[in-house]
Design a protein around this motif. Structure first.
Motif, PDB file in Angstrom:
ATOM      1  N   UNK C 116      60.116 -54.749   4.903  1.00  0.00           N
ATOM      2  CA  UNK C 116      59.239 -53.641   4.521  1.00  0.00           C
ATOM      3  C   UNK C 116      59.858 -52.289   4.906  1.00  0.00           C
ATOM      4  N   UNK C 117      60.510 -52.252   6.065  1.00  0.00           N
ATOM      5  CA  UNK C 117      61.185 -51.025   6.492  1.00  0.00           C
ATOM      6  C   UNK C 117      62.245 -50.597   5.470  1.00  0.00           C
ATOM      7  N   UNK C 118      63.055 -51.546   5.047  1.00  0.00           N
ATOM      8  CA  UNK C 118      64.125 -51.220   4.087  1.00  0.00           C
ATOM      9  C   UNK C 118      63.523 -50.720   2.778  1.00  0.00           C
ATOM     10  N   UNK C 119      62.465 -51.370   2.296  1.00  0.00           N
ATOM     11  CA  UNK C 119      61.833 -50.905   1.049  1.00  0.00           C
ATOM     12  C   UNK C 119      61.261 -49.496   1.210  1.00  0.00           C
ATOM     13  N   UNK C 120      60.563 -49.252   2.330  1.00  0.00           N
ATOM     14  CA  UNK C 120      59.966 -47.928   2.535  1.00  0.00           C
ATOM     15  C   UNK C 120      61.054 -46.852   2.621  1.00  0.00           C
ATOM     16  N   UNK C 121      62.135 -47.165   3.321  1.00  0.00           N
ATOM     17  CA  UNK C 121      63.214 -46.196   3.481  1.00  0.00           C
ATOM     18  C   UNK C 121      63.927 -45.968   2.148  1.00  0.00           C
ATOM     19  N   UNK C 122      64.136 -47.050   1.405  1.00  0.00           N
ATOM     20  CA  UNK C 122      64.789 -46.947   0.092  1.00  0.00           C
ATOM     21  C   UNK C 122      64.014 -46.004  -0.830  1.00  0.00           C
ATOM     22  N   UNK C 123      62.692 -46.118  -0.796  1.00  0.00           N
ATOM     23  CA  UNK C 123      61.841 -45.311  -1.676  1.00  0.00           C
ATOM     24  C   UNK C 123      61.983 -43.814  -1.437  1.00  0.00           C
ATOM     25  N   UNK C 124      62.355 -43.424  -0.221  1.00  0.00           N
ATOM     26  CA  UNK C 124      62.410 -41.991   0.082  1.00  0.00           C
ATOM     27  C   UNK C 124      63.829 -41.478   0.283  1.00  0.00           C
ATOM     28  N   UNK C 125      64.808 -42.392   0.468  1.00  0.00           N
ATOM     29  CA  UNK C 125      66.137 -41.909   0.855  1.00  0.00           C
ATOM     30  C   UNK C 125      67.290 -42.403  -0.005  1.00  0.00           C
TER      31      UNK C 125
END
Lengths: 87, 156, 156, 87
Positions: C116-125
């Motif tokens: 979930x961390x990787x998906x959330x970070x991917x979405x913004x960065x």
């Protein structure tokens, strides 16, 4: 009161029994899971040991996990088993 | 509630196919934005001992009922479009997949949360038991305090 | 840090195969206890409009670098055994898979959190941009405040 | 100071340009991303509009997202783009 009683996992092995019919002695309409456990515990040996107060076991009545004060319906399917460890 | 027919719960001895299960969920649909899935596998180590194999026992009848209840609870908390839960029983070797949970939703937050909720609840409330074969002999796996803690998070 | 060779990051136009990616992770290994995975799909609706198709643009070079940085961050926070990230670019239709993140760990908590961390970070960065084709014409998708909030959770 | 400047997505379309070489006028060793943005904004039109203060755009220097006060190395690859929307 007649009950169908099932045992699983370590309890099944310790008791040497997967299921049995139990006549809950002197049971009234308000007999509880605790009454059944007390009667089984009175058998002594592995029964007294595994079902001692403070030992971790679970009771399900008609396939729903219940507390020991749950009232037992006539002809209930009661299962006694260790805490679950699936997944 | 998950719509009738949009919840699949299976207990089986055979292996499952993650790709096929997820493809079946999304097949022909264009409203799903997120599918979170989880596969739990048998490890070769537990509590410091080598594990050569394990056998999973369950309570037929109650298992399916308990899993359906967990899924319905998740569907009450989050807007879900489809859920699949497959749990294997019988003898498994290290590396073998044990359990699959896949959750489809419009949005990823709901899919992730529901998938983890179902796994945490399954670990403490679905009637499965593991027996491990180790060099020291067979042993029943004890319930883990960390699993109780994981399940309790959701009622905070 | 994720061990060299145990991190796969790909940007491609072709579809990916979730089952094959997860099988490749666990193939021959007996130390993995948990694989959490996520697939993001193109939906037929966004912001109240029908979406007939979308085109994903990215910044070649930076994309791979940014994705690798997110994965390394996750591997610093949680004990991970393997990570795969595949993101598609080009024109996609509703129902098409866009992104895959799969994370292997000994334990499920780490696998879920890191995925979930990787998906959330991917979405913004990660430098991807979506352009949608709607009945009203083409439009670039605006960044979502909810994605910023999801990413910010992890630095709390 | 010579810079390679890249534009993506809506900005690429608005500017009608995917990349260009920009000579940052009067730049010293402490020239920043803000100096480049100011020079581009001075072109007027879509440049002034999209790069106005308060507009949401991102700047990456040598493929790392930076704040506007980031110092620009000689021959840097600078990218200017809208907030990302992948995944």
């Amino acid at each position: 009161m007649m009950l169908r009683v099932l045992y699983f996992a370590r309890l099944r092995e310790r008791f040497g029994l997967a299921e049995e019919n139990v006549d809950l002695a002197g049971a009234t309409a308000t007999a509880t899971a605790a009454d059944l456990v007390a009667q089984l515990r009175a058998r002594g040996g592995a029964w007294a040991e595994e079902l001692a107060a403070g030992r971790a076991f679970r009771v399900a009545v008609n396939q729903d996990i219940v507390m020991l004060d749950a009232v037992l319906p006539e002809h209930a399917e009661v299962a006694i088993f260790p805490p679950v460890t699936g997944g | 509630m998950v719509k009738a027919g949009l919840m699949k719960i299976v207990v089986q001895t055979e292996a499952f196919d993650l790709g096929a299960e997820v493809d079946a969920m999304r097949n022909g649909r264009t409203d799903i934005g997120a599918i979170a899935s989880f596969v739990g596998l048998a490890r070769d180590m537990n509590e410091g001992s080598g594990v050569q194999a394990m056998t999973l026992e369950h309570y037929p009848g109650m298992t399916e009922k308990a899993l359906a209840a967990l899924v319905e609870e998740a569907a009450t908390r989050w807007a879900l479009l489809d859920v699949t839960v497959i749990h294997r029983v019988g003898r498994l070797l290290p590396g073998d997949p044990i359990v699959l949970v896949a959750v489809a939703s419009s949005h990823r937050g709901a899919a992730f949360a529901a998938c983890e909720y179902i796994m945490d609840a399954l670990k403490t409330r679905a009637p499965f038991w593991k027996k491990e074969e180790t060099p020291e002999g067979e042993r029943w796996v004890d319930a883990r305090v960390s699993d109780d803690a994981a399940a309790a998070r959701w009622s905070a």
